[in-house]
Write an enzyme that holds these catalytic residues in place. Structure first.
Site, mmCIF file in Angstrom:
data_model
loop_
_atom_site.group_PDB
_atom_site.id
_atom_site.type_symbol
_atom_site.label_atom_id
_atom_site.label_comp_id
_atom_site.label_asym_id
_atom_site.label_seq_id
_atom_site.Cartn_x
_atom_site.Cartn_y
_atom_site.Cartn_z
ATOM 1 N N LYS A 1 69.796 45.785 138.379
ATOM 2 C CA LYS A 1 68.869 44.690 138.079
ATOM 3 C C LYS A 1 69.623 43.382 137.837
ATOM 4 C CE LYS A 1 65.258 42.478 136.660
ATOM 5 N NZ LYS A 1 64.171 42.108 137.552
ATOM 6 N N THR B 1 64.328 44.291 131.123
ATOM 7 C CA THR B 1 65.664 43.956 131.619
ATOM 8 C C THR B 1 66.539 43.713 130.395
ATOM 9 O OG1 THR B 1 64.662 42.870 133.500
ATOM 10 C CG2 THR B 1 66.986 42.395 133.083
ATOM 11 N N LYS C 1 68.081 34.599 130.412
ATOM 12 C CA LYS C 1 68.555 35.847 129.787
ATOM 13 C C LYS C 1 69.274 36.724 130.822
ATOM 14 C CE LYS C 1 66.036 39.603 129.448
ATOM 15 N NZ LYS C 1 64.968 40.535 129.151
HETATM 16 P P1 NAD Z 1 56.614 38.931 127.843
HETATM 17 O O1 NAD Z 1 57.298 38.068 126.842
HETATM 18 O O2 NAD Z 1 55.370 38.418 128.487
HETATM 19 O O3 NAD Z 1 56.297 40.358 127.223
HETATM 20 C C1 NAD Z 1 57.060 40.965 126.240
HETATM 21 C C2 NAD Z 1 56.097 41.508 125.206
HETATM 22 O O4 NAD Z 1 56.809 42.286 124.263
HETATM 23 C C3 NAD Z 1 55.373 40.429 124.438
HETATM 24 O O5 NAD Z 1 53.973 40.569 124.594
HETATM 25 C C4 NAD Z 1 55.816 40.627 122.998
HETATM 26 O O6 NAD Z 1 54.805 40.326 122.050
HETATM 27 C C5 NAD Z 1 56.168 42.090 123.007
HETATM 28 N N1 NAD Z 1 57.078 42.458 121.917
HETATM 29 C C6 NAD Z 1 58.171 41.817 121.457
HETATM 30 N N2 NAD Z 1 58.727 42.514 120.434
HETATM 31 C C7 NAD Z 1 57.976 43.619 120.256
HETATM 32 C C8 NAD Z 1 58.027 44.700 119.367
HETATM 33 N N3 NAD Z 1 58.999 44.802 118.440
HETATM 34 N N4 NAD Z 1 57.089 45.671 119.456
HETATM 35 C C9 NAD Z 1 56.084 45.568 120.372
HETATM 36 N N5 NAD Z 1 55.989 44.558 121.242
HETATM 37 C C10 NAD Z 1 56.913 43.583 121.188
HETATM 38 O O7 NAD Z 1 57.714 39.258 128.942
HETATM 39 P P2 NAD Z 1 57.468 39.887 130.390
HETATM 40 O O8 NAD Z 1 57.445 38.801 131.388
HETATM 41 O O9 NAD Z 1 56.349 40.843 130.344
HETATM 42 O O10 NAD Z 1 58.857 40.625 130.599
HETATM 43 C C11 NAD Z 1 59.140 41.813 129.925
HETATM 44 C C12 NAD Z 1 60.470 42.330 130.406
HETATM 45 O O11 NAD Z 1 60.437 42.491 131.813
HETATM 46 C C13 NAD Z 1 61.639 41.420 130.132
HETATM 47 O O12 NAD Z 1 62.762 42.179 129.776
HETATM 48 C C14 NAD Z 1 61.858 40.705 131.444
HETATM 49 O O13 NAD Z 1 63.185 40.274 131.608
HETATM 50 C C15 NAD Z 1 61.476 41.768 132.421
HETATM 51 N N6 NAD Z 1 60.974 41.286 133.705
HETATM 52 C C16 NAD Z 1 60.046 40.295 133.773
HETATM 53 C C17 NAD Z 1 59.589 39.878 135.018
HETATM 54 C C18 NAD Z 1 58.551 38.820 135.146
HETATM 55 O O14 NAD Z 1 58.322 38.347 136.269
HETATM 56 N N7 NAD Z 1 57.901 38.424 134.080
HETATM 57 C C19 NAD Z 1 60.081 40.470 136.185
HETATM 58 C C20 NAD Z 1 61.011 41.501 136.073
HETATM 59 C C21 NAD Z 1 61.442 41.891 134.823
#
Ligand code: NAD
Length: 641
Positions: free
Chosen positions: A512, A437, A587
């Site tokens: 979204k 997102t 965010k």
């Molecule tokens: P998260 O923080 O668990 O996962 C993000 C991952 O990206 C982390 O493991 C981090 O180490 C990795 N990362 C960061 N910088 C990086 C880089 N330069 N190269 C490689 N990896 C890198 O977050 P999440 O909950 O998995 O969410 C991910 C995305 O999905 C976000 O944008 C969030 O807004 C969206 N989202 C999350 C949910 C939810 O319920 N968790 C639901 C819908 C959307």
């Protein structure tokens, strides 16, 4: 307006070419979009047949869009054309062997690439204005897109005649030569299409069929057979020069315009193809041998230059008509070995997918793709990995040679950095899907960077949380071209239960942001209601029973209940370990208010939700907790704080 419209109407899978100003010339993206739609409709019981037509009254489809092929070829990039033709021929083959009726309506020009999508289906409709031709020899190619099969099957020596003169066929000629099946007056086409859509059966076609006005080919057959039977191009030219008929003089004039190497190869191809073992696979394989080499070794670039770029119509061909060496023909048509055309479905099966960002969401999404049989390479800065996913050392290792790269990252600035690195290592024609997102601007910027590199891109944020990610039940909100979405759809179907194409690049993120603005506000409302219910002495379980089936229900209450031990399992049952972290909700609310600011939208609930989550994360104990931990926050508070 998109170049192609693909939709379901009644019982029909509907395709409408929509570039009337460009005579509906077929782009790479249009090819991919048609292929993806056919793949989807093949096993869809709701779709009984496919109908393809085109906007405008100047052409069904005048051919492939060759401008890009020319530019890339001139820059020494031969691989682009080779991939384009391979993908186009795979589409032609799919149409030829499609298990459901495939009905095409061919008004005015149907040429080259247009024949490939219009003349291999089960019901090929022509009308008063139809003009069909294979003009490839005029630009240094050979009749391709499966056209060599039709030419080889045409009566007598018609194939050689049509293939090397590029003569245009009217409706009667096209039916005679095997390029079309039914003549129907064009003012009846809209009604026929409507009937096909409504009934899903092709009966209306034969009922409306008429005899076309007489063409010319039937009467010319004897002359054509006598004059176009030569062993090689030089023999045909000699026979024509030795004949003093007007027909021979006219044919010679036509041949003078075309590339001798192409004409010589066309004759050789038809001779090799004709015979009992003729198949579409063989025809396409032979065509591809030529087109694979055409940009580097043939007259293709010179042909396009003279006809389309400089328009001087004086191409400097490699050879003169009578002296194309047999060896030159042999060289263009020799087998390609490991580069031979592969018609196996390379569409969206057994893909190599680079998955970057294996956090709460990314890890289970990648695992589901691996479980479905794709080869997954995963990379995360934190060193995390997922089941069935090969951990690789960096972004380059994840992206290089991958058919698809998927990112699931924390925010837009990280996405921009990661995308820039990944795109630099991805092959042209590959697909980049971002599921994070992020702000609309970062999504558009990423999509543009991908497009500049010849890569398809989709912004496809998700809804459904980690439960949806693990269970493969996410909803994808996608932005990007029709073709990019169609290509990504089979992967969305593995990771989720629903994918909505919301519009152009950035539209997925816009959807979204709006969704999560609602989610933030409803979660706060749900939490404050539970806290109020507590103070009113109402049992939480009863509260859930009532609200989850009454007008206060929402996803926050029903699927992600913030009260521990109540409703389905949620992060509240796990000490509010995220799930969906409060920081991420903050965010998303920030993104919605940033977007609202830009477009001057009044969003008071969203603004208040942002303020509350900001306080929760920055000043209270929200950081690192699930966004539903708002409930313990409210429990502790009184009316004045
Ligand atoms: P998260 O923080 O668990 O996962 C993000 C991952 O990206 C982390 O493991 C981090 O180490 C990795 N990362 C960061 N910088 C990086 C880089 N330069 N190269 C490689 N990896 C890198 O977050 P999440 O909950 O998995 O969410 C991910 C995305 O999905 C976000 O944008 C969030 O807004 C969206 N989202 C999350 C949910 C939810 O319920 N968790 C639901 C819908 C959307």
């Amino acid at each position: 307006m998109s170049d192609i419209s693909i939709r379901n109407v009644g019982r029909a899978g509907r395709i409408t070419l929509n570039r009337p100003k460009a005579l509906n010339a077929l782009t790479y993206e249009m090819c991919l979009a048609i292929e993806a739609a056919l793949d989807q409709w093949r096993d869809d019981e709701a779709v009984a047949l496919v109908v393809i037509d085109a906007e405008g009254d100047r052409a069904f489809c005048s051919g492939g869009d060759i401008a890009e092929l020319y530019e890339r070829g001139r820059a020494g990039d031969f691989a682009y054309g080779q991939k384009f033709w391979a993908d186009e021929y795979r589409l032609n083959y799919k149409i030829f062997s499609y298990p459901k009726p495939f009905v095409s309506f061919l008004q005015e020009f149907t040429m080259g690439g247009g024949v490939g999508i219009g003349c291999h289906g089960s019901h090929r409709i022509v009308g008063e204005t139809s003009q069909i031709a294979m003009p490839e020899c005029g630009i240094g190619l050979v009749p391709d897109v499966g056209g060599s099969l039709l030419l080889a099957l045409a009566p007598g020596r018609l194939g050689e005649y049509l293939g090397i003169t590029a003569v245009r066929m009217d409706a009667d000629d096209a039916i005679f030569a095997g390029f079309a099946d039914h003549f129907i007056l064009q003012d009846q086409w809209p009604d026929i299409i409507k009937s096909l859509e409504e009934t899903g059966v092709a009966d209306a076609i034969t009922a409306a069929e008429k005899s076309p006005p007489n063409g010319t080919l039937r009467d010319q057959q004897a002359q054509i057979d006598a004059l176009f039977a030569g062993e090689a191009l030089s023999d045909v030219l000699t026979d024509l020069r030795n004949d003093d008929s007007d027909f021979a003089a006219d044919a010679l004039k036509k041949l003078q315009r075309n590339a001798p190497l192409s004409m010589a190869c066309t004759i050789e191809m038809l001779h090799r193809l004709r015979g009992p073992s003729l198949t579409m696979e063989k025809a396409l394989d032979l065509e591809y041998r030529f087109t694979y080499r055409a940009t580097e070794h043939g007259d293709f670039l010179e042909g396009i230059r003279a006809a389309i770029i400089d328009k001087d119509r004086t191409p400097q061909w490699q050879f003169a008509g009578t002296d194309v060496p047999t060896a030159a023909v042999g060289k263009m048509l020799q087998p390609l070995g490991k580069n031979a055309l592969n018609l196996k479905d390379t569409g969206m099966k057994n893909l190599t997918i680079g998955f970057i960002g294996l956090g709460n969401m990314g890890a289970p999404m990648a695992a589901n793709l691996a479980k479905a049989g794709h080869k997954l390479r995963g990379y995360d800065v934190a060193g995390t990995t997922a089941e069935g996913v090969e951990a690789v050392a960096d972004i380059e290792a994840a992206a290089k040679g991958a058919d698809v790269v998927i990112t699931m990252l924390p925010n837009g600035s990280i996405l921009r950095q990661v995308a820039a690195q990944a795109i630099a290592h991805m092959a042209q024609g590959a697909l980049f899907i971002d599921c994070s997102t992020v702000d609309v601007e970062s999504a558009r910027n990423t999509s543009q960077a991908a497009e500049n590199a010849g890569i398809l891109a989709v912004d496809a944020p998700v809804s459904g949380g980690i439960g949806g990610a693990s269970g493969g039940t996410l909803t994808f909100m996608a932005g990007g071209t029709e073709a990019a979405f169609a290509k990504a759809k089979p992967l969305f179907d593995i990771m989720g239960q629903k994918a909505v194409h919301c519009g152009d690049a950035g539209a997925g993120q816009a959807a979204k942001i709006c969704n999560n603005m609602i989610l933030g506000a409803t979660m706060i409302a749900t939490c404050e209601a539970f806290a109020l219910a507590d103070k009113l002495g109402l049992d939480r379980e009863r509260m859930f029973d009532v609200v989850s089936t009454s007008s206060g229900y929402s996803w926050s209450m029903n699927a992600y209940c913030p009260a521990p031990g109540v409703g389905p399992k949620s992060p509240a049952d796990n000490g509010y370990t995220p799930g969906f972290a409060a920081e991420l909700m903050l965010k998303d609310l920030g993104l919605s208010q940033q977007a609202a600011e830009v477009v001057d939208a009044d969003t008071p609930m969203g603004a208040l939700a942002l303020e509350l989550y900001k306080r929760f994360v920055d000043e209270e104990d929200g950081k690192g907790r699930d966004f539903s931990a708002m409930l313990p926050r409210f429990e502790k508070r009184s009316r004045n704080g």
